[in-house]
Design a protein around this motif. Structure first.
Motif, mmCIF file in Angstrom:
data_model
loop_
_atom_site.group_PDB
_atom_site.id
_atom_site.type_symbol
_atom_site.label_atom_id
_atom_site.label_comp_id
_atom_site.label_asym_id
_atom_site.label_seq_id
_atom_site.Cartn_x
_atom_site.Cartn_y
_atom_site.Cartn_z
ATOM 1 N N LEU A 1 0.832 -1.201 0.000
ATOM 2 C CA LEU A 1 0.000 0.000 0.000
ATOM 3 C C LEU A 1 0.870 1.256 0.000
ATOM 4 N N GLN A 2 1.955 1.202 0.758
ATOM 5 C CA GLN A 2 2.885 2.331 0.776
ATOM 6 C C GLN A 2 3.481 2.547 -0.610
ATOM 7 N N LEU B 1 -4.911 9.145 -3.547
ATOM 8 C CA LEU B 1 -5.820 8.034 -3.797
ATOM 9 C C LEU B 1 -7.272 8.493 -3.684
ATOM 10 N N ASP B 2 -8.157 7.760 -4.313
ATOM 11 C CA ASP B 2 -9.577 8.063 -4.322
ATOM 12 C C ASP B 2 -10.142 8.029 -2.892
ATOM 13 N N LEU C 1 0.890 4.860 6.262
ATOM 14 C CA LEU C 1 -0.011 5.995 6.511
ATOM 15 C C LEU C 1 0.614 7.313 6.089
ATOM 16 N N LEU C 2 1.908 7.445 6.289
ATOM 17 C CA LEU C 2 2.593 8.677 5.881
ATOM 18 C C LEU C 2 2.431 8.938 4.392
ATOM 19 N N TYR C 3 2.529 7.890 3.597
ATOM 20 C CA TYR C 3 2.427 8.053 2.146
ATOM 21 C C TYR C 3 0.978 8.071 1.664
ATOM 22 N N VAL C 4 0.118 7.276 2.279
ATOM 23 C CA VAL C 4 -1.291 7.257 1.871
ATOM 24 C C VAL C 4 -1.942 8.610 2.138
ATOM 25 N N LEU C 5 -1.622 9.212 3.281
ATOM 26 C CA LEU C 5 -2.189 10.514 3.636
ATOM 27 C C LEU C 5 -1.352 11.680 3.112
#
Length: 86
Positions: free
Chosen positions: A24-25, A35-36, A66-70
């Protein structure tokens, strides 16, 4: 496929959770746009739950994802921060 990875984060073995968080990262890191929102509604709670795991490897992998997703690694300009004026 990303939704499947979020399911694995909640129910899989520790090594599988680590790989799911890392993938995910990677996807979030390589994606030029964020991301959507519908996808984030599924991924973020799963990563938050994994960040509370007892296993430190799973925990750190989820926190890093989480750092990269957010998109928290894009600097202060991405956060639209405005300091308080005294």
């Amino acid at each position: 496929q990303l939704i499947f990875q979020s399911q694995v984060l909640q129910e899989g073995a520790n090594d599988v959770k680590t790989i799911a968080a890392a993938s995910l990262q990677h996807v979030a890191r390589r994606s030029p746009a964020s991301l959507d929102n519908a996808l984030l509604k599924v991924i973020v709670p799963a990563l938050l739950a994994s960040s509370k795991e007892k296993n430190t490897i799973v925990k750190s992998s989820a926190e890093s994802a989480l750092l990269y997703v957010l998109r928290l690694r894009e600097g202060e300009s991405a956060l639209q921060y405005e300091p308080l004026k005294c």
